[in-house]
Design a protein around this motif. Sequence first.
Motif, mmCIF file in Angstrom:
data_model
loop_
_atom_site.group_PDB
_atom_site.id
_atom_site.type_symbol
_atom_site.label_atom_id
_atom_site.label_comp_id
_atom_site.label_asym_id
_atom_site.label_seq_id
_atom_site.Cartn_x
_atom_site.Cartn_y
_atom_site.Cartn_z
ATOM 1 N N UNK A 115 0.838 -1.208 0.000
ATOM 2 C CA UNK A 115 0.000 0.000 0.000
ATOM 3 C C UNK A 115 0.870 1.254 0.000
ATOM 4 N N UNK A 116 1.954 1.244 0.754
ATOM 5 C CA UNK A 116 2.868 2.398 0.752
ATOM 6 C C UNK A 116 3.541 2.553 -0.597
ATOM 7 N N UNK A 117 3.910 1.444 -1.234
ATOM 8 C CA UNK A 117 4.531 1.511 -2.559
ATOM 9 C C UNK A 117 3.543 2.042 -3.590
ATOM 10 N N UNK A 118 2.300 1.600 -3.511
ATOM 11 C CA UNK A 118 1.285 2.083 -4.449
ATOM 12 C C UNK A 118 0.980 3.562 -4.230
ATOM 13 N N UNK A 119 1.061 4.019 -2.987
ATOM 14 C CA UNK A 119 0.805 5.434 -2.693
ATOM 15 C C UNK A 119 1.919 6.316 -3.251
ATOM 16 N N UNK A 120 3.121 5.783 -3.377
ATOM 17 C CA UNK A 120 4.246 6.549 -3.911
ATOM 18 C C UNK A 120 4.177 6.702 -5.427
ATOM 19 N N UNK A 121 3.443 5.824 -6.101
ATOM 20 C CA UNK A 121 3.344 5.876 -7.559
ATOM 21 C C UNK A 121 2.543 7.109 -7.969
ATOM 22 N N UNK A 122 2.942 7.753 -9.087
ATOM 23 C CA UNK A 122 2.183 8.922 -9.546
ATOM 24 C C UNK A 122 0.803 8.503 -10.041
#
Length: 167
Positions: A115-122
Motif C-alpha cells: 500500500x505504501x509503494x502504491x501510494x508513492x506511484x504517480x
Amino acid sequence: MSENKGVLQGFKEFLMRGNVIELAVAVVVGAAFTNIVNAVVKGVINPIIGAFGSQNLDNYKSCLSASCHPDRKTGAFTDGIYILWGSVLSAALTFLITAAVVYFLMILPMNKWKARQDAKKPVDDAPADPTEVELLIEIRDALIAQRNGSVPASAATATVIAQKTQQ
C-alpha cells in the motif's frame, strides 16, 4: 536440436521466474516453521489444556458403541468404535496458530508495504478511454445524423475515423 534448446530455455525461464523461487522459499520456511508451531502446541497449549485433563490431546476420544472397554493394564481401549476428537482438536489448534502467525507476521506487513509503494506511484489524471459501447453509440449517432442530413457525411465520417484511430 533447436526445439530442445527452446524447451530447455523455456524451463530455465520458468525456474528463474520470481514466483517459482518465492514458492520454493515459502515451502522451506513453512516446513521449518511447522516444527516451531508443533513445539508451541505441545509445550504451551497442551499443558494448558492438560490443566483440565490429559496433556496429550490424543487421549481425548469418544466411544460410539456400547461395548467400549479399556484394557486394565495399558488403559487403552481394545474394542468399540472411537472418534479421536483430541487429535482433530490438536490439528485445528496447530492450523489456527500457523495461520495467525503467517497472517500477522507475513501477510499484514506485506500488504502495508504494498500500500505504501502504491501510494508513492504517480496518479494518472488522463481521462479513461471510451468503452466499446460508448464508441458504438457515438458511431450510431453519427450515422443517424449523416442520414438525416444535419451533419455532412465527411464530418461524421471524420469524427468516427478520428475516434477509431485514438484507440
